[in-house]
Design an enzyme around this catalytic site. Structure first.
Site, mmCIF file in Angstrom:
data_model
loop_
_atom_site.group_PDB
_atom_site.id
_atom_site.type_symbol
_atom_site.label_atom_id
_atom_site.label_comp_id
_atom_site.label_asym_id
_atom_site.label_seq_id
_atom_site.Cartn_x
_atom_site.Cartn_y
_atom_site.Cartn_z
ATOM 1 N N ARG A 1 0.724 -1.336 -0.068
ATOM 2 C CA ARG A 1 -0.044 -0.003 -0.009
ATOM 3 C C ARG A 1 0.847 1.402 -0.004
ATOM 4 O O ARG A 1 0.371 2.330 0.469
ATOM 5 C CB ARG A 1 -1.015 -0.101 1.129
ATOM 6 C CG ARG A 1 -2.057 -0.979 1.226
ATOM 7 C CD ARG A 1 -2.895 -0.847 2.083
ATOM 8 N NE ARG A 1 -3.998 -2.052 2.248
ATOM 9 C CZ ARG A 1 -3.966 -3.077 2.768
ATOM 10 N NH1 ARG A 1 -2.981 -3.349 3.787
ATOM 11 N NH2 ARG A 1 -4.877 -4.160 2.568
ATOM 12 N N LYS B 1 2.276 11.401 -10.330
ATOM 13 C CA LYS B 1 1.353 10.596 -11.124
ATOM 14 C C LYS B 1 2.005 9.435 -11.643
ATOM 15 O O LYS B 1 3.214 9.596 -12.640
ATOM 16 C CB LYS B 1 0.848 11.372 -12.253
ATOM 17 C CG LYS B 1 -0.174 12.646 -11.721
ATOM 18 C CD LYS B 1 -0.379 13.714 -12.881
ATOM 19 C CE LYS B 1 -1.296 13.130 -14.008
ATOM 20 N NZ LYS B 1 -1.858 14.115 -14.752
ATOM 21 N N GLU C 1 7.764 19.167 -24.149
ATOM 22 C CA GLU C 1 7.209 19.394 -22.759
ATOM 23 C C GLU C 1 7.836 20.966 -22.197
ATOM 24 O O GLU C 1 6.993 21.533 -21.333
ATOM 25 C CB GLU C 1 7.473 18.212 -21.862
ATOM 26 C CG GLU C 1 6.967 17.219 -22.314
ATOM 27 C CD GLU C 1 5.442 16.962 -21.682
ATOM 28 O OE1 GLU C 1 4.914 18.052 -21.087
ATOM 29 O OE2 GLU C 1 4.809 15.866 -21.954
ATOM 30 N N LYS D 1 6.142 23.431 -12.662
ATOM 31 C CA LYS D 1 5.115 22.223 -12.285
ATOM 32 C C LYS D 1 4.870 22.066 -10.786
ATOM 33 O O LYS D 1 3.907 21.796 -10.264
ATOM 34 C CB LYS D 1 5.973 21.072 -13.118
ATOM 35 C CG LYS D 1 4.870 19.834 -12.560
ATOM 36 C CD LYS D 1 5.158 18.735 -13.407
ATOM 37 C CE LYS D 1 4.025 17.720 -13.433
ATOM 38 N NZ LYS D 1 4.488 16.471 -14.219
ATOM 39 N N GLU E 1 -5.072 16.873 -8.932
ATOM 40 C CA GLU E 1 -5.597 17.342 -10.177
ATOM 41 C C GLU E 1 -7.155 17.568 -10.055
ATOM 42 O O GLU E 1 -8.007 16.963 -11.084
ATOM 43 C CB GLU E 1 -5.208 16.231 -11.562
ATOM 44 C CG GLU E 1 -5.814 16.929 -12.602
ATOM 45 C CD GLU E 1 -5.012 15.925 -13.838
ATOM 46 O OE1 GLU E 1 -5.771 16.172 -14.946
ATOM 47 O OE2 GLU E 1 -3.737 15.460 -13.770
ATOM 48 N N ARG F 1 -4.036 22.082 -11.829
ATOM 49 C CA ARG F 1 -3.254 21.013 -12.324
ATOM 50 C C ARG F 1 -3.508 20.481 -13.781
ATOM 51 O O ARG F 1 -2.556 19.939 -14.776
ATOM 52 C CB ARG F 1 -3.017 19.823 -11.273
ATOM 53 C CG ARG F 1 -2.020 18.735 -11.964
ATOM 54 C CD ARG F 1 -1.581 17.906 -10.774
ATOM 55 N NE ARG F 1 -0.573 17.150 -11.131
ATOM 56 C CZ ARG F 1 -0.023 15.943 -10.273
ATOM 57 N NH1 ARG F 1 -0.283 15.968 -8.888
ATOM 58 N NH2 ARG F 1 1.106 15.409 -10.656
ATOM 59 N N ASN G 1 -1.709 19.375 -18.927
ATOM 60 C CA ASN G 1 -2.184 18.646 -19.919
ATOM 61 C C ASN G 1 -2.397 19.203 -21.287
ATOM 62 O O ASN G 1 -2.911 18.640 -22.093
ATOM 63 C CB ASN G 1 -3.352 17.689 -19.547
ATOM 64 C CG ASN G 1 -3.220 16.629 -18.438
ATOM 65 O OD1 ASN G 1 -2.112 15.847 -18.724
ATOM 66 N ND2 ASN G 1 -3.787 16.864 -17.397
ATOM 67 N N HIS H 1 -2.164 17.175 -24.360
ATOM 68 C CA HIS H 1 -2.069 15.831 -24.022
ATOM 69 C C HIS H 1 -3.310 15.216 -24.261
ATOM 70 O O HIS H 1 -3.144 13.801 -24.724
ATOM 71 C CB HIS H 1 -1.576 15.774 -22.546
ATOM 72 C CG HIS H 1 -0.088 16.144 -21.937
ATOM 73 N ND1 HIS H 1 0.267 17.101 -22.325
ATOM 74 C CD2 HIS H 1 0.811 15.218 -21.549
ATOM 75 C CE1 HIS H 1 1.530 17.067 -22.050
ATOM 76 N NE2 HIS H 1 1.944 16.024 -21.376
ATOM 77 N N HIS I 1 -2.228 12.030 -26.339
ATOM 78 C CA HIS I 1 -2.541 10.823 -25.884
ATOM 79 C C HIS I 1 -3.375 9.887 -26.975
ATOM 80 O O HIS I 1 -3.225 8.630 -26.801
ATOM 81 C CB HIS I 1 -3.204 10.722 -24.565
ATOM 82 C CG HIS I 1 -2.374 11.165 -23.355
ATOM 83 N ND1 HIS I 1 -2.891 11.410 -22.022
ATOM 84 C CD2 HIS I 1 -1.038 11.275 -23.572
ATOM 85 C CE1 HIS I 1 -1.759 11.623 -21.435
ATOM 86 N NE2 HIS I 1 -0.675 11.568 -22.292
ATOM 87 N N HIS J 1 6.107 10.248 -27.295
ATOM 88 C CA HIS J 1 5.229 10.925 -26.411
ATOM 89 C C HIS J 1 5.558 12.616 -26.512
ATOM 90 O O HIS J 1 4.334 13.319 -26.821
ATOM 91 C CB HIS J 1 5.378 10.784 -24.921
ATOM 92 C CG HIS J 1 4.590 11.714 -24.022
ATOM 93 N ND1 HIS J 1 3.134 11.563 -23.862
ATOM 94 C CD2 HIS J 1 5.050 12.508 -23.171
ATOM 95 C CE1 HIS J 1 2.917 12.312 -23.050
ATOM 96 N NE2 HIS J 1 3.942 13.151 -22.572
#
Length: 367
Positions: free
Chosen positions: A124, A146, A188, A230, A240, A244, A248, A251, A255, A273
């Site tokens: 965990r 993330k 980026e 960031k 997010e 936040r 993206n 993205h 994606h 990417h």
């Protein structure tokens, strides 16, 4: 050793980002992050031959009592899967890793995402130290916590928020980075200027030659400024829920391209990417202009900068707009079945726009 730049990320789980050359050989710095007696170094088949032995030796010299094992996964986005995640979990089990164990993620974004997710799930949650070796991972995926793996239906759909214990970015690793991967990382970097810092965008226009030539000073400045941007956003919105999502920019489109290409961007014919994000930013800017939100001149300025950095700015041939839109409907930012995209009012002024008309998105995807 040259001066080390640091960026502190605050919030409920604060940590420090350290940036500078030679850090992967600094055993004391690496070992200081290991709270317990077990550590698993996760890398891939491209990065491990270059750096894993040195990191292992540095850790063992600084912590002779450390029970250290190394797990090497296949390289490339196509291997950021539940199956490879399971193999990382098995490596932790074989090590006998306890709850105070540390996972060291040595590599690019794929390694960082998968290793971070394994650390989030083992017992965990155990510590993860990010050791990014690509520009893309230094300015993006290693920062913010993330973690995820991909499934055939979409990118990063299975994952968890798990802030790292530390991020240690050795800029000397960028000297072995292929030119294509350097450019992908710069996409980026450009994103940070585009979404919230017009002065940084202007600096990137002026420093193009130095950055493409891998100038140490210019790269360190770009990494530190990107991480600071960031870090500030992550600190204010760690899960997010609002601001936040601005990170993206480009993205959702990008994606969709990656997923439709089957995550084969480590090959020659498909976008990686960073390249997909570059195309995605141009599409988001074009959509913003189409919706009357932003001037066409800013779209052209963004396209020209990406083009000057050798990045693609148009969709690859053979991708059906309807198929890309179907991928975009699975984006995690969407609410109540409606598209929720990051668009902009112009350079440095991004915002989240809910309920975007799918017909207009199709128009942009169709060119």
């Amino acid at each position: 050793m040259s001066a080390i730049s640091t960026v502190d990320v605050g919030g409920a789980a604060p940590y420090r980002i350290e940036i500078g050359p030679g850090l992967l050989g600094d055993g004391a710095r690496l070992a200081a992050q290991a709270r317990g007696r077990h550590a698993l170094l996760i890398s891939d088949r491209h990065v491990a031959p270059l750096y894993a032995h040195g990191v292992e030796a540095a850790l063992r010299a600084a912590r002779p009592d450390l029970h250290l094992a190394t797990h090497v996964m296949p390289a490339g986005e196509s291997h950021k899967t539940l199956a490879c995640f399971g193999e990382a979990i098995e490596a932790l089990a074989e090590l006998g890793a306890t709850r105070d164990a540390t996972v060291y993620a040595l590599g690019g974004g794929v390694v960082g995402d998968l290793a971070g997710f394994a650390a989030a799930c083992w017992m965990r949650g155990v510590d993860c130290v990010q050791l990014p070796t690509t520009l893309l991972s230094m300015v993006d995926s290693s920062v913010g916590g993330k973690t995820a793996v991909d499934i055939p239906q979409g990118k990063n759909l299975v994952g968890a928020f798990h802030p790292p214990r530390a991020v240690i970015a050795d800029t000397a690793a960028l000297r072995t980075l292929p030119a294509r991967e350097l450019r992908a990382g710069l996409a980026e970097v450009i994103k940070y200027g585009a979404l919230g810092d017009p002065l940084f965008f202007q600096w990137l226009e002026a420093e193009r030659e130095a950055l493409l030539a891998s100038d140490d000073h210019a790269l360190a400045e770009a990494i530190a400024r990107s991480c600071a941007h960031k870090a500030g956003i992550v600190e204010r919105d760690p899960l997010e829920k609002g601001e936040r999502a601005l990170l993206n920019l480009g993205h959702t489109f990008g994606h969709a391209v990656e997923a439709e290409q089957g995550y084969s961007g480590d090959g020659r014919d498909a976008l990686n990417h960073g390249e997909a994000v570059a195309v995605g930013m141009v599409l988001a800017a074009r959509l913003s202009a189409m919706l009357g939100m932003a001037p066409d001149a800013d779209t052209e300025r963004l396209r020209a900068l990406l083009d000057a950095y050798g990045l693609p700015t148009a969709l690859p041939a053979g991708l059906a707009p309807e198929a890309l839109l179907a991928r975009m409907r699975l984006d995690k930012k969407n609410l109540a079945g409606r598209l929720r995209l990051v668009l902009w009012r112009g350079i440095g002024r991004a915002e989240v726009v809910p309920g975007v008309d799918e017909a207009r998105v199709l128009d942009v995807l169709a060119g």
